[in-house]
Motif scaffolding. Structure first.
Motif, mmCIF file in Angstrom:
data_model
loop_
_atom_site.group_PDB
_atom_site.id
_atom_site.type_symbol
_atom_site.label_atom_id
_atom_site.label_comp_id
_atom_site.label_asym_id
_atom_site.label_seq_id
_atom_site.Cartn_x
_atom_site.Cartn_y
_atom_site.Cartn_z
ATOM 1 N N ALA B 111 0.676 -1.129 0.047
ATOM 2 C CA ALA B 111 0.069 -0.259 0.235
ATOM 3 C C ALA B 111 0.977 1.408 -0.151
ATOM 4 O O ALA B 111 0.473 2.297 -0.861
ATOM 5 C CB ALA B 111 -0.694 0.123 1.365
ATOM 6 N N GLN B 114 2.892 1.478 -3.632
ATOM 7 C CA GLN B 114 1.640 1.254 -4.329
ATOM 8 C C GLN B 114 2.086 0.408 -5.867
ATOM 9 O O GLN B 114 1.763 0.378 -6.384
ATOM 10 C CB GLN B 114 1.559 2.656 -5.242
ATOM 11 N N LEU B 149 -5.514 -1.197 -3.537
ATOM 12 C CA LEU B 149 -5.517 0.451 -1.926
ATOM 13 C C LEU B 149 -5.339 0.797 -4.079
ATOM 14 O O LEU B 149 -5.906 2.037 -3.832
ATOM 15 C CB LEU B 149 -4.403 1.055 -1.489
ATOM 16 N N THR B 150 -4.516 0.585 -4.529
ATOM 17 C CA THR B 150 -4.617 1.807 -6.110
ATOM 18 C C THR B 150 -5.519 1.979 -7.006
ATOM 19 O O THR B 150 -6.009 3.098 -6.886
ATOM 20 C CB THR B 150 -2.992 1.416 -6.820
ATOM 21 N N LEU B 153 -8.183 4.234 -4.386
ATOM 22 C CA LEU B 153 -7.426 5.364 -4.920
ATOM 23 C C LEU B 153 -8.301 6.530 -5.687
ATOM 24 O O LEU B 153 -8.876 7.092 -5.838
ATOM 25 C CB LEU B 153 -6.652 6.381 -4.419
ATOM 26 N N VAL B 410 -11.720 2.182 3.195
ATOM 27 C CA VAL B 410 -10.251 2.506 2.742
ATOM 28 C C VAL B 410 -8.951 2.601 3.523
ATOM 29 O O VAL B 410 -8.070 2.185 3.828
ATOM 30 C CB VAL B 410 -9.615 4.201 1.718
#
Lengths: 121, 427
Positions: B111, B114, B149-150, B153, B410
């Motif tokens: 995370a 990335q 996570l990428t 986001l 998140v």
């Protein structure tokens, strides 16, 4: 008489035939609509894929998006609090109105003299 | 979409129909960037005035050079780890024998960087340097979760458009749900039976080592050539840090190598985006309207092309957000990206020869097998197959109504839960 019946039967047959043609046409129209929808979806998908260079350039993570989200959360929460406060205010006003009415009712129940003797607050 | 070149030389696009366009026009965005100015794909070599064929050749040469640095850096991590730990790797990493800690290390590291490729490549190097495979396997699994996570986001970029956000967030979190389910199943199986360790050890023994036969001799040959080529740079890095005393030299080597890996993986990704965008378009055009297997294959292919599952899954977010692609259509593509990303760890394993190559390849196979088996099992069984889209649809509907759910997801999945689990299991 026989000729009339024959005419009626012919008319009935024709109606049935027309009904069948109409049903066929409706099925065909539904099929064409479905196919058209599929074509439109495919076209939209192809258009989106053509924008791949633009989307690829946007795959970089922007941490400011997290800030935008948190700002949204904050504004939602404050809007919620405001709504709750307004609802409480409205409820308080209606309670006050109701209690005022109750008080008046009580006053009238207690008798005009006692009610009149109570100091105004 | 209209494109023109502004007087100052910046390529400007009219984004009026992009799902992200509305966001760019929102006041909050304008605080940071001009609303119509959008990043476009560009090679770092364009600034030297290169164009056309010359630019393409230089781009490809740079990719080759970057892969060379990547493989060398992975080798340096192995050597550095040996110097840093001596023969005490198992003792030193006893704290991480708890698989939950390993898993959370993988989630947090990925995370933060990335890039799951960075985490898995570093892990491959560490395993070759002596890190026990039982410690490495949960880290590799954690990388799968961390990489999601990428795209999550990226989907936040649509937060002001409710419908686009609902669709984009669902496309992003379907990957989260899938990977969480995959880890829940396969980490349990690993802890109970050592499934992945056994399978990957068997596969590595067939494809590496002296008893491996034809395939092993090919792999061995490639490994020897790679070692000869990468040795000078690896030796140079080690010699350059020779002034650092004792075990600290090893730690310094690991730090330098991790920084190099992070840098070159980003660099490779940036160049491959420019070089492979046309091919990626062809692959996706060919996959439209076909079966889910083609979707999985297209996800794999695009990820191999851009060498980043973060990029290829983030790509799915605007495609879904626009409404042109349904979650059902995006889902198989997302699964394919999990498989495609395993190529980087396999490439990294070529940094080693001999017994080290076998153990490095074993770690890379763990990543490959975990993802292939997870896709086969979860997508193969109808009752499991539908869980990720259902979860994602439910969560996206909640998050579109109240953004706090998106924030909780998140921050919870990628920050609070990993840190809490590390703390709880360390006590």
């Amino acid at each position: 008489m026989t000729a009339e019946r024959k005419d009626q039967e012919e008319l009935r047959d024709m109606e049935v035939e027309l009904e069948l043609i109409l049903q066929d046409a409706e099925v065909t129209v539904a099929k064409i609509r479905e196919e058209l929808a599929q074509h439109r979806q495919l076209r939209r998908q192809r258009e989106q894929i053509e924008r791949l260079p633009e989307y690829l350039a946007q795959t970089e993570v922007r941490w400011r998006d997290m800030r935008v989200l948190l700002d949204e959360v904050r504004s939602e929460l404050s809007a919620g609090e405001q709504d709750a406060a307004e609802a409480n205010g409205a409820a308080g006003a209606s309670d006050a109105g109701a209690s005022g009415a109750d008080g008046a009712a009580e006053g009238s129940a207690e008798g005009p003299d006692e009610g009149a003797a109570r100091p105004a607050s | 979409m209209f494109t023109f070149r502004s007087p100052c030389g910046v390529t400007v696009h009219d984004m009026t129909t992009s799902p992200l366009a509305d966001e760019r026009k929102s006041p909050s965005r304008e605080e940071h960037a001009t609303s119509e100015e959008v990043a476009h794909l560009s090679s770092p070599f364009e600034r030297f005035g290169l164009t056309g064929r010359a630019l393409q050749i230089v781009n490809w040469l740079a990719v080759v050079a970057a892969v060379y640095v990547l493989i060398t850096a992975v080798g340096v991590i192995g050597s550095g780890f040996k110097i840093a730990t001596g023969d005490q790797a198992e003792t030193l990493f006893e704290f991480a024998t708890n698989p939950i800690i390993g898993l959370m290390i993988g989630v947090v590291a990925t995370a933060l960087t990335q890039s799951s490729s960075t985490t898995t490549s570093v892990t491959v190097g560490l395993v070759a340097g002596g890190l026990p495979l039982t410690v490495a396997i949960p880290i590799i699994m954690g990388a799968n979760i961390g990489t999601t996570l990428t795209n999550t986001l990226v989907s936040l970029g649509m937060v002001k458009d409710k419908d686009a956000f609902r669709r984009g967030f669902a496309a992003a979190t379907v990957h989260d749900f899938f990977n969480l389910i995959a880890v829940a199943i396969f980490l349990t199986l690993e802890m109970a039976f050592g499934l992945l360790e056994r399978l990957s050890t068997s596969l590595a023994s067939v494809s590496s080592g002296t008893d491996g036969g034809f395939v092993a001799s090919i792999f061995g040959g490639i490994g020897t050539v790679v070692e000869v080529i990468t040795e000078p740079l690896a030796d140079g890095i080690e010699a350059g840090l020779g002034w650092v005393p004792g075990m600290w030299q090893g730690i310094a080597m690991i730090v330098v190598a991790v920084a190099l890996i992070l840098m070159v993986i980003n660099f490779i990704g940036r160049l491959l985006k420019v070089l492979m965008v046309g091919r990626a378009k062809q692959v996706l055009h060919a996959a439209i309207g076909r079966n889910p297997l083609t979707g999985i294959a297209s996800g794999t292919a695009v990820t191999v092309m851009v060498q980043s599952s973060s990029t290829s899954t983030a790509l799915a977010v605007p495609l879904a957000g626009s409404g042109a692609f349904t979650l059902k259509q995006i889902y198989p593509y997302t699964l394919g990206t999990n498989i495609g990303t395993t190529v980087t760890a396999l490439i990294s394993a070529f940094a080693f020869t001999g017994p080290e190559a076998t153990i490095a390849l074993t770690a890379a196979y763990v990543h490959l097998l975990f993802n292939v088996l997870a896709v086969t099992l979860i997508y193969g069984l109808p009752f499991l197959r539908n869980l990720p889209p259902r979860g994602a649809t439910w969560l996206a509907a909640l998050a579109a109504e109240k953004k706090i759910y998106a924030a909780i997801w998140v921050l919870g999945v990628f920050v609070a839960v990993p840190l809490a689990l590390i703390l709880v299991t360390s006590l």
